[in-house]
Design a protein around this motif. Structure first.
Motif, PDB file in Angstrom:
ATOM      1  N   VAL A  72      48.326  35.284  40.051  1.00 36.94           N
ATOM      2  CA  VAL A  72      47.017  35.618  40.612  1.00 36.94           C
ATOM      3  C   VAL A  72      46.282  36.515  39.622  1.00 36.94           C
ATOM      4  N   ILE A  73      45.109  36.056  39.206  1.00 41.26           N
ATOM      5  CA  ILE A  73      44.258  36.802  38.292  1.00 41.26           C
ATOM      6  C   ILE A  73      43.017  37.253  39.062  1.00 41.26           C
ATOM      7  N   VAL A  74      42.699  38.527  39.027  1.00 37.85           N
ATOM      8  CA  VAL A  74      41.453  39.024  39.610  1.00 37.85           C
ATOM      9  C   VAL A  74      40.450  39.205  38.477  1.00 37.85           C
ATOM     10  N   SER A  75      39.274  38.643  38.648  1.00 37.15           N
ATOM     11  CA  SER A  75      38.275  38.621  37.585  1.00 37.15           C
ATOM     12  C   SER A  75      36.934  39.118  38.108  1.00 37.15           C
ATOM     13  N   LYS A 126      50.003  42.605  44.845  1.00 36.61           N
ATOM     14  CA  LYS A 126      49.527  42.997  43.517  1.00 36.61           C
ATOM     15  C   LYS A 126      49.187  41.772  42.670  1.00 36.61           C
ATOM     16  N   PRO A 127      48.061  41.788  41.972  1.00 39.94           N
ATOM     17  CA  PRO A 127      47.733  40.692  41.065  1.00 39.94           C
ATOM     18  C   PRO A 127      48.491  40.813  39.754  1.00 39.94           C
ATOM     19  N   TYR A 128      48.589  39.712  39.037  1.00 43.15           N
ATOM     20  CA  TYR A 128      49.229  39.723  37.725  1.00 43.15           C
ATOM     21  C   TYR A 128      48.351  40.463  36.722  1.00 43.15           C
ATOM     22  N   LYS A 129      47.053  40.177  36.769  1.00 42.12           N
ATOM     23  CA  LYS A 129      46.099  40.851  35.900  1.00 42.12           C
ATOM     24  C   LYS A 129      44.787  41.102  36.640  1.00 42.12           C
ATOM     25  N   TYR A 135      45.802  31.083  39.754  1.00 41.00           N
ATOM     26  CA  TYR A 135      44.806  31.292  40.809  1.00 41.00           C
ATOM     27  C   TYR A 135      43.871  32.418  40.368  1.00 41.00           C
ATOM     28  N   VAL A 136      42.590  32.141  40.380  1.00 42.98           N
ATOM     29  CA  VAL A 136      41.604  33.137  39.966  1.00 42.98           C
ATOM     30  C   VAL A 136      40.836  33.618  41.192  1.00 42.98           C
ATOM     31  N   ILE A 137      40.881  34.930  41.427  1.00 44.76           N
ATOM     32  CA  ILE A 137      40.099  35.556  42.498  1.00 44.76           C
ATOM     33  C   ILE A 137      38.950  36.306  41.852  1.00 44.76           C
ATOM     34  N   THR A 138      37.728  35.926  42.184  1.00 45.38           N
ATOM     35  CA  THR A 138      36.570  36.647  41.674  1.00 45.38           C
ATOM     36  C   THR A 138      36.111  37.674  42.707  1.00 45.38           C
TER      37      THR A 138
END
Length: 395
Positions: free
Chosen positions: A4-7, A31-34, A87-90
């Motif tokens: 999971v990436i939070v961007s 927790k996200p990866y990044k 997975y990208v979370i914006t």
């Protein structure tokens, strides 16, 4: 293994407020990866930012620099390319996110594979002539179709949006078209790309206790570029360019309304039902615990107690708690009021924060965590739930 990436993105006028956003992101139950902040080199000369972000690096925070300035589109445009298998979370830079935000998404990934997941959604409505209604007449914050994939649901970026890997066609990265036809409305662009790719949106169940940064309330894209028909103009641009769905006779409009057309003037009949469902869900969350403590002893706490006691036994209510007992009543409906630091909390107790101000709820929640409570024991309320509780208490 998918991560999971939070961007998100920001710009100089807002960069000083990013630490509070990051505080909410590193405090997530999942927790996200990044956590990646995309910044434009054009806006930060020499790649210099006036904030020390080193504290957050241990939580996976990184700054990635971009050439040019794709405005709000930066928050997805590069992450989807750099992390195509994840997975990208914006998220947005003017909201502080509830600690369950990422968990809201992750628990639904396997339930709705290949769908965009949203915590805040509008429903795209139609006028009586069958045209897409103006943006201002879409069903705002629609909760009528929770856990139902639909093409007419519109994911609103400020609540956080999860994009699974490999759902978009390469057209999503068409930066020339973005700049020319939809420069200020990343949500609009992504919606059209979802329709082109046959990807529905799912409104997930969430308590949505995010907090907007009021300092930026009049300084966002919605106010400066997308208000007064700005969103409608950009949507018209894209509907014209991509006039037919995948080159077939079926138009994008027909695809958007493939789950059924809802008229702009008929949503009101379902809003009361949505309110009652929201209240029912909130009560169910509280009722999972055998014991209930209410933080606060004023009118908001009293209304919450009045509504809850209709649904549970009197012995479930253990106490009302406050910070300064000298400034409050001694009891509420025969239930004692105690200082919150001197009250004994058990794993079976839920603390309902009976305060109207969400910033204050956040501060109280942090104090309760510091004395040993767990996130799941603390129930906050958003503005919608408070309105529904107020109406229910007055009945």
């Amino acid at each position: 293994m998918k991560q999971v990436i939070v961007s998100f993105t920001s710009y100089p006028a807002r960069i000083s407020g990013i630490t509070r956003v990051l505080d909410s992101l590193v405090s997530q139950t999942c927790k996200p990866y990044k956590i990646i902040l995309y910044l434009s080199e054009e806006q930060f000369e020499g790649r210099k930012v006036p904030v020390d972000f080193s504290f957050y690096s241990a939580s996976g925070f990184e700054i990635h620099w971009c050439q040019g300035d794709m405005k709000s589109h930066k928050k997805y445009l590069y992450a989807l390319q750099e992390y195509p298998d994840d997975y990208v979370i914006t998220v947005d830079d003017d909201f502080y996110y509830d600690c369950f935000m990422i968990e809201d998404f992750v628990r639904n990934i396997d339930r709705f594979p290949g769908c965009v997941l949203s915590r805040r959604s509008h429903l795209i409505t139609s006028d009586r002539e069958g045209n897409i209604a103006s943006y201002q007449k879409w069903w705002d914050k629609c909760l009528h179709y929770v856990d139902v994939p639909r093409m007419d649901l519109f994911a609103v970026g400020c609540g956080g949006v999860l994009y699974p890997p490999h759902i978009f066609k390469p057209e999503v990265f068409h930066s020339e078209y973005i700049t020319r036809y939809c420069p200020y409305a990343d949500d609009i662009w992504l919606k059209i790309m979802e329709v082109l790719s046959d990807v529905p949106v799912v409104q997930v169940k969430t308590r949505y206790c995010d907090i907007a940064n009021q300092e930026y309330a009049q300084d966002g894209l919605c106010q400066n570029a997308n208000g007064n028909g700005g969103n409608d103009g950009q949507l018209r641009n894209l509907l014209r360019i991509y006039s037919h769905y995948q080159g077939k006779a079926q138009s994008l409009k027909e695809k958007i309304f493939s789950d059924g057309m809802i008229f702009e003037d008929e949503t009101g009949k379902w809003e009361d039902e949505d309110d009652q469902n929201s209240l029912k869900s909130w009560i169910e969350d509280v009722m999972q615990f055998p014991g209930i403590i209410i933080y606060g002893a004023g009118c908001v706490a009293g209304r919450m107690y009045k509504v809850l006691k209709r649904h549970c036994e009197p012995e479930r209510f253990k106490a009302f708690v406050v910070e300064n007992i000298c400034q409050n009543v001694d009891e509420v409906d025969g239930i004692k009021v105690y200082p919150y630091r001197e009250t004994e909390y058990e794993d079976t107790v839920c603390v309902v924060i009976g305060l109207a101000d969400q910033e204050e709820q956040l501060r109280v929640g942090q104090k309760l965590l510091e004395i040993g409570l767990k996130n799941r024991q603390i129930i906050c309320t958003n503005a919608r739930i408070q309105r529904v509780i107020r109406n229910a208490a007055d009945m």
